[in-house]
Design a protein around this motif. Structure first.
Motif, PDB file in Angstrom:
ATOM      1  N   GLY A  79      72.265   9.771  40.378  1.00 55.45           N
ATOM      2  CA  GLY A  79      73.586  10.315  40.087  1.00 55.45           C
ATOM      3  C   GLY A  79      73.876  10.545  38.617  1.00 55.45           C
ATOM      4  N   ILE A  80      72.929  10.200  37.738  1.00 51.02           N
ATOM      5  CA  ILE A  80      73.159  10.383  36.307  1.00 51.02           C
ATOM      6  C   ILE A  80      73.009  11.867  35.964  1.00 51.02           C
ATOM      7  CG2 ILE A  80      72.387   9.795  33.971  1.00 51.02           C
ATOM      8  CD1 ILE A  80      71.128   7.237  35.195  1.00 51.02           C
ATOM      9  N   PRO A  81      74.017  12.477  35.369  1.00 47.67           N
ATOM     10  CA  PRO A  81      73.882  13.889  35.001  1.00 47.67           C
ATOM     11  C   PRO A  81      72.846  14.064  33.886  1.00 47.67           C
ATOM     12  CG  PRO A  81      75.961  13.015  34.189  1.00 47.67           C
ATOM     13  CD  PRO A  81      75.331  11.933  35.014  1.00 47.67           C
ATOM     14  N   VAL A  82      72.148  15.194  33.946  1.00 52.48           N
ATOM     15  CA  VAL A  82      71.112  15.503  32.966  1.00 52.48           C
ATOM     16  C   VAL A  82      71.390  16.875  32.359  1.00 52.48           C
ATOM     17  CG1 VAL A  82      68.638  15.903  32.616  1.00 52.48           C
ATOM     18  CG2 VAL A  82      69.394  14.121  34.213  1.00 52.48           C
ATOM     19  N   VAL A  83      71.282  16.949  31.053  1.00 53.94           N
ATOM     20  CA  VAL A  83      71.348  18.202  30.314  1.00 53.94           C
ATOM     21  C   VAL A  83      69.992  18.366  29.637  1.00 53.94           C
ATOM     22  CG1 VAL A  83      72.388  19.384  28.335  1.00 53.94           C
ATOM     23  CG2 VAL A  83      73.834  18.152  29.966  1.00 53.94           C
ATOM     24  N   VAL A  84      69.387  19.539  29.772  1.00 50.04           N
ATOM     25  CA  VAL A  84      68.048  19.757  29.216  1.00 50.04           C
ATOM     26  C   VAL A  84      68.099  20.518  27.903  1.00 50.04           C
ATOM     27  CG1 VAL A  84      66.948  19.660  31.480  1.00 50.04           C
ATOM     28  CG2 VAL A  84      67.622  21.870  30.545  1.00 50.04           C
ATOM     29  N   PHE A  85      67.106  20.225  27.054  1.00 49.29           N
ATOM     30  CA  PHE A  85      66.828  21.001  25.851  1.00 49.29           C
ATOM     31  C   PHE A  85      65.742  21.978  26.228  1.00 49.29           C
ATOM     32  CE2 PHE A  85      67.652  16.748  23.741  1.00 49.29           C
ATOM     33  CZ  PHE A  85      68.919  17.065  23.286  1.00 49.29           C
ATOM     34  N   SER A  86      65.949  23.248  25.967  1.00 46.82           N
ATOM     35  CA  SER A  86      64.941  24.245  26.323  1.00 46.82           C
ATOM     36  C   SER A  86      64.953  25.400  25.339  1.00 46.82           C
ATOM     37  CB  SER A  86      65.201  24.767  27.739  1.00 46.82           C
ATOM     38  OG  SER A  86      64.298  25.784  28.067  1.00 46.82           O
ATOM     39  N   ALA A  87      63.760  25.891  25.006  1.00 48.87           N
ATOM     40  CA  ALA A  87      63.651  27.091  24.183  1.00 48.87           C
ATOM     41  C   ALA A  87      63.883  28.336  25.031  1.00 48.87           C
ATOM     42  CB  ALA A  87      62.279  27.153  23.519  1.00 48.87           C
TER      43      ALA A  87
END
Length: 121
Positions: A79-87
Protein backbone atom coordinates in the motif's frame (compact mmCIF):
# COMPACT_ATOMS: atom_id res chain seq x y z
CA UNK A 1 5.27 18.20 7.43
CA UNK A 2 4.58 14.49 7.37
CA UNK A 3 4.72 12.03 10.25
CA UNK A 4 5.87 9.17 8.01
CA UNK A 5 9.32 9.27 6.45
CA UNK A 6 10.07 9.25 2.74
CA UNK A 7 12.27 6.51 1.28
CA UNK A 8 14.64 7.69 -1.48
CA UNK A 9 16.05 4.82 -3.56
CA UNK A 10 18.80 5.67 -6.06
CA UNK A 11 22.21 4.18 -6.82
CA UNK A 12 23.69 7.62 -7.59
CA UNK A 13 25.01 8.71 -4.18
CA UNK A 14 25.32 12.39 -5.17
CA UNK A 15 21.75 12.57 -6.47
CA UNK A 16 20.45 10.63 -3.46
CA UNK A 17 22.17 13.10 -1.14
CA UNK A 18 20.93 16.16 -3.05
CA UNK A 19 17.33 14.91 -3.05
CA UNK A 20 17.58 14.04 0.64
CA UNK A 21 18.86 17.53 1.46
CA UNK A 22 16.03 19.21 -0.46
CA UNK A 23 13.38 17.04 1.18
CA UNK A 24 14.80 17.55 4.67
CA UNK A 25 14.97 21.31 4.09
CA UNK A 26 11.27 21.11 3.16
CA UNK A 27 10.51 19.45 6.52
CA UNK A 28 10.40 15.77 5.57
CA UNK A 29 12.12 12.93 7.38
CA UNK A 30 14.07 10.88 4.84
CA UNK A 31 15.55 7.40 4.81
CA UNK A 32 17.66 6.14 1.91
CA UNK A 33 18.61 3.00 0.01
CA UNK A 34 21.15 2.48 -2.78
CA UNK A 35 19.22 -0.11 -4.84
CA UNK A 36 16.00 -2.10 -4.85
CA UNK A 37 17.32 -4.96 -2.71
CA UNK A 38 18.63 -2.51 -0.12
CA UNK A 39 15.24 -0.74 -0.18
CA UNK A 40 13.45 -4.00 0.64
CA UNK A 41 15.82 -4.48 3.59
CA UNK A 42 15.13 -0.91 4.76
CA UNK A 43 11.37 -1.47 4.49
CA UNK A 44 11.61 -4.67 6.53
CA UNK A 45 13.20 -2.66 9.39
CA UNK A 46 11.14 0.54 9.03
CA UNK A 47 8.77 1.63 11.77
CA UNK A 48 6.69 3.45 10.78
CA UNK A 49 6.66 2.47 7.13
CA UNK A 50 7.47 5.28 4.70
CA UNK A 51 4.60 7.37 3.44
CA UNK A 52 6.15 7.44 -0.02
CA UNK A 53 8.95 5.73 -1.95
CA UNK A 54 10.89 7.82 -4.49
CA UNK A 55 12.39 5.20 -6.78
CA UNK A 56 15.03 5.28 -9.49
CA UNK A 57 14.23 2.82 -12.27
CA UNK A 58 17.76 2.03 -13.45
CA UNK A 59 19.87 0.50 -10.65
CA UNK A 60 22.16 -2.47 -10.13
CA UNK A 61 21.31 -5.46 -7.90
CA UNK A 62 17.53 -4.95 -8.12
CA UNK A 63 16.15 -2.28 -10.46
CA UNK A 64 13.01 -0.22 -9.97
CA UNK A 65 10.75 -2.60 -11.89
CA UNK A 66 11.99 -5.56 -9.85
CA UNK A 67 11.49 -3.65 -6.61
CA UNK A 68 7.94 -2.71 -7.62
CA UNK A 69 7.12 -6.33 -8.53
CA UNK A 70 8.24 -7.50 -5.08
CA UNK A 71 6.55 -4.68 -3.16
CA UNK A 72 3.19 -4.86 -4.93
CA UNK A 73 2.65 -8.46 -3.83
CA UNK A 74 3.80 -7.88 -0.26
CA UNK A 75 1.05 -7.69 2.40
CA UNK A 76 2.87 -5.06 4.48
CA UNK A 77 4.47 -2.92 1.75
CA UNK A 78 1.91 -3.11 -1.07
CA UNK A 79 0.00 0.00 0.00
CA UNK A 80 2.98 2.36 0.06
CA UNK A 81 2.72 4.83 -2.84
CA UNK A 82 5.69 4.94 -5.20
CA UNK A 83 6.88 7.77 -7.42
CA UNK A 84 9.54 6.87 -9.99
CA UNK A 85 12.51 8.79 -11.35
CA UNK A 86 12.76 8.25 -15.08
CA UNK A 87 14.57 9.77 -18.04
CA UNK A 88 11.62 8.61 -20.17
CA UNK A 89 9.20 11.31 -21.26
CA UNK A 90 6.20 9.00 -20.69
CA UNK A 91 6.87 6.06 -18.36
CA UNK A 92 4.16 3.42 -18.11
CA UNK A 93 3.01 4.32 -14.59
CA UNK A 94 -0.03 2.07 -14.59
CA UNK A 95 2.01 -0.91 -15.75
CA UNK A 96 4.58 -0.20 -13.05
CA UNK A 97 2.04 0.41 -10.30
CA UNK A 98 3.52 3.86 -9.61
CA UNK A 99 1.49 6.89 -8.52
CA UNK A 100 3.61 9.45 -10.33
CA UNK A 101 6.98 10.25 -11.80
CA UNK A 102 9.69 12.86 -11.81
CA UNK A 103 11.73 13.20 -14.96
CA UNK A 104 15.50 13.01 -14.76
CA UNK A 105 17.37 15.24 -14.50
CA UNK A 106 15.30 16.03 -11.42
CA UNK A 107 13.60 19.42 -11.23
CA UNK A 108 13.45 20.20 -7.50
CA UNK A 109 10.16 22.12 -7.69
CA UNK A 110 8.55 19.20 -9.56
CA UNK A 111 9.95 16.81 -6.96
CA UNK A 112 8.44 18.75 -4.06
CA UNK A 113 5.11 19.03 -5.87
CA UNK A 114 4.83 15.29 -6.54
CA UNK A 115 5.88 14.49 -2.96
CA UNK A 116 3.21 16.80 -1.54
CA UNK A 117 0.59 15.19 -3.81
CA UNK A 118 1.36 11.56 -3.01
CA UNK A 119 2.97 11.23 0.44
CA UNK A 120 0.79 9.50 3.02
CA UNK A 121 0.74 10.97 6.49
Amino acid sequence: MTARPLLVVDDDADLREAITDVLRDAGYEVIVASNGRHALEVLAQAAPLPGLVLLDMMMPVLDGAGFLAEVRGHPRFGGIPVVVFSASAHPNLQGLGAKGWVRKPVDLDALLEVVSQHAQR
